[in-house]
Design an enzyme around this catalytic site. Structure first.
Site, PDB file in Angstrom:
ATOM      1  N   ARG A 116       0.904  -1.212  -0.120  1.00 24.17           N
ATOM      2  CA  ARG A 116      -0.042  -0.024   0.025  1.00 24.17           C
ATOM      3  C   ARG A 116       0.822   1.428   0.094  1.00 24.17           C
ATOM      4  O   ARG A 116       2.075   1.154   0.381  1.00 24.17           O
ATOM      5  CB  ARG A 116      -0.937  -0.211   1.216  1.00 24.17           C
ATOM      6  CG  ARG A 116      -2.051  -0.947   1.238  1.00 24.17           C
ATOM      7  CD  ARG A 116      -3.119  -0.717   2.271  1.00 24.17           C
ATOM      8  NE  ARG A 116      -3.568   0.549   2.556  1.00 24.17           N
ATOM      9  CZ  ARG A 116      -3.575   1.257   3.515  1.00 24.17           C
ATOM     10  NH1 ARG A 116      -2.846   0.850   4.514  1.00 24.17           N
ATOM     11  NH2 ARG A 116      -4.432   2.460   3.480  1.00 24.17           N
ATOM     12  N   LYS A 181       3.681  -6.547  12.042  1.00 22.92           N
ATOM     13  CA  LYS A 181       2.783  -6.779  10.946  1.00 22.92           C
ATOM     14  C   LYS A 181       2.861  -8.242  10.364  1.00 22.92           C
ATOM     15  O   LYS A 181       4.074  -8.927  10.204  1.00 22.92           O
ATOM     16  CB  LYS A 181       3.035  -5.825   9.705  1.00 22.92           C
ATOM     17  CG  LYS A 181       1.957  -5.946   8.803  1.00 22.92           C
ATOM     18  CD  LYS A 181       1.960  -4.796   7.870  1.00 22.92           C
ATOM     19  CE  LYS A 181       1.434  -4.655   6.456  1.00 22.92           C
ATOM     20  NZ  LYS A 181       1.015  -3.489   5.892  1.00 22.92           N
ATOM     21  N   ARG A 316      -1.489   5.488  12.816  1.00 25.02           N
ATOM     22  CA  ARG A 316      -0.368   4.887  13.760  1.00 25.02           C
ATOM     23  C   ARG A 316      -0.788   5.242  15.073  1.00 25.02           C
ATOM     24  O   ARG A 316      -1.665   6.051  15.328  1.00 25.02           O
ATOM     25  CB  ARG A 316       0.900   5.671  13.315  1.00 25.02           C
ATOM     26  CG  ARG A 316       1.234   7.001  13.504  1.00 25.02           C
ATOM     27  CD  ARG A 316       2.541   7.646  12.916  1.00 25.02           C
ATOM     28  NE  ARG A 316       2.556   8.885  12.949  1.00 25.02           N
ATOM     29  CZ  ARG A 316       2.774   9.719  13.890  1.00 25.02           C
ATOM     30  NH1 ARG A 316       2.469   9.330  15.422  1.00 25.02           N
ATOM     31  NH2 ARG A 316       2.634  10.971  13.737  1.00 25.02           N
TER      32      ARG A 316
END
Ligand code: BTN
Length: 321
Positions: A116, A181, A316
């Site tokens: 992304r 992640k 974030r």
């Protein structure tokens, strides 16, 4: 090259003679191919005089025949490539001549994996899942609404079913374990989004990767194997992923994202947390209230509610979260 790798994937020793006999080539041809394997795909080999060669790290290769023969799974055709720039790009190239839809592309390695917001997706050979499913969308913008969140939710079911139960979602479609992640989703469109179009649903899932060159992945990461221990069979993961995607996309087709809003929100790791949303140059600071019925993020900003949507946005955590 893949035939040779199939013989070696068990991580056991195989003599040059046995490999040559299985492939119908000479021992010196085997030796040359082994050099290419090491150089081209960065696969370290261990060779011992009198015993032969073995892969330092065993592999389980993707298997198109096995995937295409699964009974009770969606009848989506698998295209498995050893090496490709990006499975999303390959899916878009295959689309004009595809005999049937949906179909999906898998690769053992991507050389220009797309993430992304213009980022790249690190895609080493044989370790992870690089998956792109192409679906036809006839419901216009309404059917596209929240689709990337729905894909994240389907993917999360697969990850939970294989034992990584601590994994959760981060808006819009990251899968995290804690702050690391595990997987990401990138949707790309072909055609007119207001009418009939095709969507490429790109999924990158870290499966067996335990190491990466320092600094190449620009954020904390993990993999299913790092969380669980044993080597995972990526074919079984793909089969489960197809089933979950089929189930969740069907729910969305019938009821829109609203039908999955509560379930998605229950899996959101950052629910109630203080975040900064990057939208253009100015980050917006607020507390996460949830997602609305279109999949947009709802934030409490300076006492009032504001809603944000769009593929280029990212969240974030704030220090005080
Ligand atoms: C993200 O940045 O979080 C999204 C990453 C998506 C990566 C996958 S890997 C398979 C597919 N092909 C690509 O080039 N990208 C997606």
């Amino acid at each position: 090259m893949l035939a040779l790798l199939r013989l070696l994937q068990d991580g056991r020793f195989h003599s040059g003679e046995a490999l040559g006999a299985a492939l119908g080539v000479s021992r010196s041809a085997v030796w040359k191919r082994l050099q290419v394997l090491q150089a081209e795909f960065s696969l370290p080999l261990h060779s011992v005089r009198g015993r032969g060669y073995r892969l330092v790290t065993p592999l389980r290769l993707l298997d198109a025949d096995w995937l295409n023969a699964q009974v009770g799974a969606p009848q989506w055709r698998a295209h498995v490539m050893p090496n490709v720039d990006s499975t999303n790009a390959e899916a878009l190239r295959l689309l004009p001549s595809a005999p049937s839809l949906p179909f999906y592309v898998l690769a053992e390695r991507q050389t220009s994996g797309r993430g992304r917001r213009g980022r790249s997706w690190i895609s080493p050979f044989g370790e992870n899942l690089y998956y792109s499913l192409v679906v036809r969308v006839e419901g216009g913008v309404r059917q596209l609404e929240g689709m990337s969140l729905v894909v994240g939710l389907a993917l999360l079911q697969v990850i939970h079913a294989f034992g990584v139960t601590a994994a959760g979602l981060k808006w819009p479609n990251d899968v995290l374990v804690g702050d690391r992640k595990l997987a990401g989703v990138l949707l790309e469109l072909s055609g007119d989004p207001a009418d009939v179009c095709h969507v490429v649903i790109g999924i990158g899932l870290n499966v067996n990767m335990l190491e990466a060159e320092p600094g190449v992945i620009g954020q904390p990461w993990t993999s299913m194997r790092a969380e669980l221990g044993p080597l995972l069979n990526r074919n079984e993961l793909v089969s489960e992923l197809n089933q979950q995607l089929s189930r969740y996309l069907d729910i969305q087709l019938r009821g829109g994202f609203a039908a999955l809003q509560a379930e998605w929100q229950a899996c959101h790791l950052w629910q109630g947390r203080n975040v900064a949303l990057t939208a253009g140059n100015e980050p917006v600071e607020g507390r996460v209230l949830g997602v609305d019925s279109s999949g947009a993020i709802r934030l409490c900003v300076e006492g009032g509610e504001r809603v944000f949507s769009g593929g280029e946005l990212s969240l974030r955590l704030r220090d005080d979260s």
